[in-house]
Design an enzyme around this catalytic site. Structure first.
Site, PDB file in Angstrom:
ATOM      1  N   GLY A 166      38.494  46.877  33.624  1.00 55.73           N
ATOM      2  CA  GLY A 166      37.759  47.034  34.871  1.00 55.73           C
ATOM      3  C   GLY A 166      38.062  45.968  35.902  1.00 55.73           C
ATOM      4  O   GLY A 166      39.086  45.278  35.851  1.00 55.73           O
ATOM      5  N   CYS A 167      37.115  45.815  36.837  1.00 55.44           N
ATOM      6  CA  CYS A 167      37.344  45.007  38.035  1.00 55.44           C
ATOM      7  C   CYS A 167      37.602  43.534  37.746  1.00 55.44           C
ATOM      8  O   CYS A 167      38.252  42.852  38.538  1.00 55.44           O
ATOM      9  CB  CYS A 167      36.149  45.142  38.985  1.00 55.44           C
ATOM     10  SG  CYS A 167      35.978  46.784  39.720  1.00 55.44           S
ATOM     11  N   HIS A 168      37.074  43.015  36.649  1.00 51.07           N
ATOM     12  CA  HIS A 168      37.241  41.575  36.368  1.00 51.07           C
ATOM     13  C   HIS A 168      38.501  41.267  35.581  1.00 51.07           C
ATOM     14  O   HIS A 168      38.765  40.106  35.236  1.00 51.07           O
ATOM     15  CB  HIS A 168      36.026  41.038  35.598  1.00 51.07           C
ATOM     16  CG  HIS A 168      35.765  41.743  34.295  1.00 51.07           C
ATOM     17  ND1 HIS A 168      36.672  41.780  33.266  1.00 51.07           N
ATOM     18  CD2 HIS A 168      34.679  42.433  33.859  1.00 51.07           C
ATOM     19  CE1 HIS A 168      36.169  42.459  32.248  1.00 51.07           C
ATOM     20  NE2 HIS A 168      34.958  42.869  32.590  1.00 51.07           N
ATOM     21  N   ALA A 169      39.323  42.274  35.279  1.00 49.45           N
ATOM     22  CA  ALA A 169      40.365  42.106  34.274  1.00 49.45           C
ATOM     23  C   ALA A 169      41.449  41.111  34.657  1.00 49.45           C
ATOM     24  O   ALA A 169      42.113  40.550  33.782  1.00 49.45           O
ATOM     25  CB  ALA A 169      40.991  43.460  33.937  1.00 49.45           C
ATOM     26  N   HIS A 320      34.180  38.741  43.495  1.00 49.38           N
ATOM     27  CA  HIS A 320      34.804  40.059  43.613  1.00 49.38           C
ATOM     28  C   HIS A 320      33.928  40.986  44.447  1.00 49.38           C
ATOM     29  O   HIS A 320      32.742  41.165  44.142  1.00 49.38           O
ATOM     30  CB  HIS A 320      35.016  40.663  42.224  1.00 49.38           C
ATOM     31  CG  HIS A 320      35.454  42.095  42.264  1.00 49.38           C
ATOM     32  ND1 HIS A 320      36.754  42.454  42.502  1.00 49.38           N
ATOM     33  CD2 HIS A 320      34.767  43.244  42.115  1.00 49.38           C
ATOM     34  CE1 HIS A 320      36.841  43.779  42.491  1.00 49.38           C
ATOM     35  NE2 HIS A 320      35.652  44.283  42.253  1.00 49.38           N
TER      36      HIS A 320
END
Length: 399
Positions: A166-169, A320
């Site tokens: 996901g977005c934090h990867a 983010h």
């Protein structure tokens, strides 16, 4: 608590966007075509979709499905998604979408990686490890091999893939890169994140029950970003005649000092990302900003404390931009000032949420100023924060 001390230099950053882009108002037309039934029966639903698209803080998005040379109205510019009959029928299959991923992900990733290596002044042949990040498609051979074939990484390069997180990867990828540099101080680790979120636009015949999916449709876009991380013993290539030996102080390299991670209890259903028959499916609940407000500050204080720091000593926050509600919740939880997250909001407006590459785009922008008002690196460390399914918080500390 997960807290990892690390030490490597982020020697270069590169970003890439698809050439084709579309105004947010026009993407609202796409949502209307693939949403409620045509005619008066679906008019109220289309108005709701348009209102949600206006509220997410995005002005335009770059999409691989848009032909940059095309003209006309939005339906003609994104023919991949045919008009829906007021149901989920007619949507492209997951297989159709993965074919597009295979076509576009590699070239976009190569552009970003090439820019990162050029920024660092390092030849592709000197890369010892390659870390790839993506959650919007699968292929083997994939992006990792495209970087070898089309960018010229060594065929013996070590390869690691961080998938479907996901977005934090990208922050997870940085942790891997930092660990590889710690294990081999002479290492040059290329981290490349690429996402084609537009391939997973979902048909939303009922914008009320599907409101979370409508918001996801409105937020996400396509892009790639890369960083070159080097160990303490790595020696850069000699500069060419037109490159200054002394780095520009406003673009001095980051030092990755540590990372942290926490999965918040009882939040598993707040955000999910699953494979469906017609693309990948996201759930995005109101519980996400609620959980951030309730838990982020306590965990952040504990994590920063392991480095002898407090929130007040952080010079720049790179949060983010998952959406306006997430940014508002993070700012409130961390006790930030009115303008502290302006760079995150500006990035969201200009390109949308690119999922994992977004935090690297943000770090690249902040590198030249380290926050608003011309602040410099000496004003304090940088903390990057991202959120993803779990509900998970990932963070990285830079000096």
């Amino acid at each position: 608590m997960s807290s990892s001390p690390l030490s490597c230099t982020v020697a270069g950053i590169g970003t890439a966007l698809p050439a084709g882009w579309i105004d947010q108002a026009d993407t609202g037309v796409l949502a209307g075509r693939t949403g409620p039934p045509a005619g008066l029966e679906g008019e109220a639903g289309r108005r709701r979709i348009a209102a949600l698209y206006r509220k997410v803080g995005v002005k335009k998005r770059h999409l691989v499905l848009v032909d940059p040379d095309s003209e006309g109205t939005e339906p003609e510019r994104v023919p991949f998604y045919p008009p829906g009959p007021g149901t989920h029928a007619g949507a492209p299959s997951t297989g159709d979408r993965i074919i597009e991923y295979e076509k576009h992900a590699g070239p976009l990733a190569v552009r970003a990686a090439a820019a990162a290596l050029a920024d660092a002044g390092v030849d592709p042949g000197r890369v010892t490890q390659s870390v790839t990040v993506s959650c919007t498609g699968f292929a083997a051979p994939g992006v990792d091999c495209a970087l070898i074939e089309d960018l010229g990484l060594p065929r013996s390069v070590g390869r690691t893939n961080v998938g479907f997180m996901g977005c934090h990867a990208a922050l997870n990828g940085l942790r891997v890169a930092g660990a590889l540099c710690a294990a081999d101080p002479s290492a040059a680790v290329l981290l490349t994140a690429v996402e084609l979120c537009s391939l997973h636009h979902q048909y939303t015949p009922d914008p009320v029950s599907d409101s979370g999916q409508v918001i996801a449709n409105a937020l996400f876009a396509d892009g790639a970003a890369a960083v070159l991380c080097t160990g303490a013993d790595f020696r850069p290539d000699p500069p060419t005649a037109d490159v200054s030996v002394e780095p520009d102080g406003a673009r001095a390299p980051y030092r990755l000092l540590g990372s942290g991670s926490v999965v918040l209890a009882d939040t598993a259903d707040a955000m999910t990302w699953r494979v469906g028959d017609a693309g990948f499916l996201m759930t995005l609940e109101l519980a996400v900003p609620v959980a951030i407000r309730a838990h982020l500050a306590g965990w952040m204080d504990e994590w920063l404390g392991t480095f002898g720091l407090t929130r007040e000593e952080v010079g720049t926050w790179a949060v983010h931009p998952g959406g306006p509600a997430i940014l508002d919740a993070a700012a409130e939880a961390l006790g930030l000032g009115q303008h502290d997250l302006d760079p995150s909001r500006a990035l969201l407006a200009e390109v949308g949420n690119l999922s994992s590459p977004t935090i690297l785009f943000l770090l690249d922008r902040l590198r030249s100023a380290r926050g608003l008002g011309g602040a410099k690196a000496s004003d304090g460390p940088v903390v990057a924060v991202g959120f993803g399914p779990g509900l998970t918080v990932e963070a990285a500390l830079f000096g």
